[in-house]
Design a protein around this motif. Structure first.
Motif, PDB file in Angstrom:
ATOM      1  N   ILE A 127     -58.595 -21.956  42.633  1.00 22.34           N
ATOM      2  CA  ILE A 127     -59.403 -21.215  41.639  1.00 22.34           C
ATOM      3  C   ILE A 127     -59.266 -21.840  40.269  1.00 22.34           C
ATOM      4  CG2 ILE A 127     -59.418 -19.173  43.023  1.00 22.34           C
ATOM      5  CD1 ILE A 127     -57.156 -18.106  41.232  1.00 22.34           C
ATOM      6  N   PRO A 128     -60.328 -21.773  39.352  1.00 21.37           N
ATOM      7  CA  PRO A 128     -60.034 -22.193  38.234  1.00 21.37           C
ATOM      8  C   PRO A 128     -59.114 -21.494  37.226  1.00 21.37           C
ATOM      9  CG  PRO A 128     -62.006 -21.092  38.049  1.00 21.37           C
ATOM     10  CD  PRO A 128     -61.569 -21.108  39.922  1.00 21.37           C
ATOM     11  N   GLU A 129     -58.336 -22.103  36.489  1.00 19.98           N
ATOM     12  CA  GLU A 129     -57.220 -21.424  35.575  1.00 19.98           C
ATOM     13  C   GLU A 129     -57.291 -21.395  34.270  1.00 19.98           C
ATOM     14  OE1 GLU A 129     -53.806 -23.348  36.925  1.00 19.98           O
ATOM     15  OE2 GLU A 129     -53.775 -22.358  38.777  1.00 19.98           O
ATOM     16  N   MET A 130     -57.975 -22.374  33.500  1.00 20.23           N
ATOM     17  CA  MET A 130     -58.117 -22.453  32.241  1.00 20.23           C
ATOM     18  C   MET A 130     -58.428 -21.377  31.230  1.00 20.23           C
ATOM     19  SD  MET A 130     -59.258 -26.368  31.623  1.00 20.23           S
ATOM     20  CE  MET A 130     -58.288 -27.770  32.588  1.00 20.23           C
ATOM     21  N   TRP A 131     -59.818 -20.869  31.707  1.00 17.04           N
ATOM     22  CA  TRP A 131     -60.185 -19.699  30.976  1.00 17.04           C
ATOM     23  C   TRP A 131     -59.458 -18.598  31.076  1.00 17.04           C
ATOM     24  CZ3 TRP A 131     -64.866 -18.514  28.269  1.00 17.04           C
ATOM     25  CH2 TRP A 131     -65.106 -17.000  28.109  1.00 17.04           C
ATOM     26  N   ASN A 132     -58.865 -18.145  32.563  1.00 15.27           N
ATOM     27  CA  ASN A 132     -58.035 -16.926  32.612  1.00 15.27           C
ATOM     28  C   ASN A 132     -56.609 -17.207  31.737  1.00 15.27           C
ATOM     29  OD1 ASN A 132     -60.028 -15.779  34.241  1.00 15.27           O
ATOM     30  ND2 ASN A 132     -58.941 -16.857  36.181  1.00 15.27           N
ATOM     31  N   ASN A 133     -56.129 -18.437  31.636  1.00 13.09           N
ATOM     32  CA  ASN A 133     -54.871 -18.389  31.133  1.00 13.09           C
ATOM     33  C   ASN A 133     -54.922 -18.439  29.518  1.00 13.09           C
ATOM     34  OD1 ASN A 133     -53.622 -19.104  33.464  1.00 13.09           O
ATOM     35  ND2 ASN A 133     -53.569 -21.273  33.102  1.00 13.09           N
TER      36      ASN A 133
END
Length: 464
Positions: A338-344
């Motif tokens: 799953i993508p992490e950058m936006w959420n982080n």
């Protein structure tokens, strides 16, 4: 001699020093230094890509070999979030009247610079592979941009520079100007995101990326909306215009059915997502998706297929789809990334938006006259006139009336005019920028006049 922005040694130093920032650090001196690095890398990458086949695309090679493509993706998403969460707070502040809004504009423009650089390098398969897990974040980013583009197009609400030209009048405040420029840039960014997505569909064979595009975001249906509403075409004063090469251009009646680059990007992305074997196994051709895809049949004319012959395979598939119901995809048990950058970034900054805006108003975006002059010096070095003219081969336009221009401001060498009357009329608007750029250029000529050999030697400080 070919025009060049950077030598390979300089480019290596710039790429090696690319880093990720926090939201609070956007606009800091160190952040602006990196912005200038990326601007130069972007210009050189375009020059490399448009040059003869014998020239190495060394900017792309460096970003791939040094593993810096994920850093670019992170910085682009960081500015995207800043524009959504922090910039609106600036716009609401009654007592925020900086001497210049140029630093703010450079932050807004940073996202466009990075997506432009990614569009140039993601054409190559090794760039897509080097992006690694950040491709998932890039797919999410493209989905956000294309969904917004399709939504605005369906409401005939596509911002462009043409519609926003009224903000140049003296009645608008500088912050209002920035909001208009931001909306116009958002349109440009969305079109670049379309190209990036198409390149991802060309190159990826990752199950997680394919699943993200087809199952999580249902991108084929988003692309169908873009085919239907064609945001890059419009009618103005009874004449058809298409958005090509960064501006709206009138299309002669005999060329109205001619496919533009943007039309081609949508159709190729659809072709990949619908016909590739891995994609067909993953996509759910349920009634809704099937009906959306069948809308494409009306657009697959002989004229279109003559221009992109591979689309005949898509036409055959859609004809077959009308009389069949493909089996639903198998529910395989897979471990999905799953993508992490936006959420982080959201996790680290949620609840802090106002505090970040307050800090940046005080420390970052209210520069002194001295700071502005220093920034003008750096920009004069970044935007080399010969390079800019090679990137934009069209003849320059008059800064006052927009007509074709042949005379340049003798002091700053940046603004063009068709005649002296226009220069006199425009002077009140151009005066401050002219003074800053001219002083910057004069100082550069005295302090920064170095030979190519010296430039290569200076970069060793960065590499060491």
């Amino acid at each position: 001699m070919e025009t060049s922005v950077l030598f390979p040694g300089e480019a290596e130093g710039y790429v090696q020093n690319l880093e990720t920032f926090s939201l609070r650090d956007i606009g800091s001196p160190r952040w602006f230094s990196q912005h200038e690095y990326i601007e130069k890398l972007n210009m050189q990458a375009i020059l490399n890509a448009s040059a003869t086949a014998t020239q190495d695309e060394f900017v792309k090679e460096l970003l791939v070999s040094l593993g810096k493509i994920p850093t670019l993706v992170h910085e682009m998403i960081l500015v995207e979030l800043w524009k959504q969460k922090v910039f609106p707070i600036f716009c609401q502040l009654q007592d925020f009247n900086p001497k210049s809004t140029f630093p703010l504009y450079m932050v807004i423009h940073h996202e466009a610079t990075i997506i432009n650089l990614l569009e140039t390098i993601m054409f190559h398969k090794d760039s897509c592979e080097a992006a690694d897990d950040s491709v998932l974040d890039l797919v999410d980013y493209c989905h956000r941009k294309l969904t917004l583009l399709a939504s605005r197009a369906s409401r005939d609400d596509t911002p462009t520079q043409d519609r926003l030209s009224h903000t140049e009048s003296g009645d608008s405040s500088s912050i209002q100007d920035l909001q208009g420029q931001n909306a116009a840039l958002e349109f440009e960014i969305s079109l670049k995101a379309l190209s990036v997505l198409r390149y991802i569909t060309d190159h990826t064979d990752s199950i997680s990326v394919i699943n993200r595009m087809l199952c999580t975001h249902n991108l084929p249906c988003v692309l169908v909306q873009l085919v239907q509403h064609s945001p890059w075409s419009r009618y103005s004063a009874g004449a058809m215009e298409k958005y090509m090469n960064g501006k709206w251009q009138k299309v002669p009646s005999e060329d109205r059915l001619k496919m533009t680059k943007l039309d081609g990007q949508v159709w190729i992305a659809l072709y990949n997502l619908v016909l590739k074997e891995d994609c067909q196994r993953k996509y759910d051709f349920n009634n809704f998706n099937k009906n959306q895809l069948l809308k494409l049949r009306g657009f697959l004319t002989e004229v279109l297929i003559d221009q992109l012959p591979n689309l005949v395979e898509l036409q055959r598939f859609l004809s077959h789809l009308t009389v069949t119901d493909p089996a639903p995809p198998k529910k395989d048990l897979i471990l999905e990334q799953i993508p992490e950058m936006w959420n982080n970034i959201m996790r680290d900054n949620t609840g802090k938006w106002k505090a970040i805006a307050k800090y940046q108003v005080k420390e970052t975006f209210n520069p002194s006259e001295k700071d502005l002059r220093q920034q003008a010096l750096r920009l004069a070095q970044t935007y080399n006139l010969d390079v800019m003219e090679s990137l934009i081969p069209e003849k320059p336009k008059c800064g006052a009336c927009g007509a074709e221009a042949s005379k340049r401001c003798s002091r700053c060498q940046r603004e063009w005019y068709c005649q002296r009357e226009c220069q006199v009329k425009h002077w009140s608007k151009h005066k401050v920028a002219c003074q800053l750029m001219a002083e910057g250029t004069e100082k550069l000529q005295k302090d920064l006049a170095v030979t190519p050999t010296e430039r290569e030697a200076d970069i060793t400080d960065i590499l060491d």
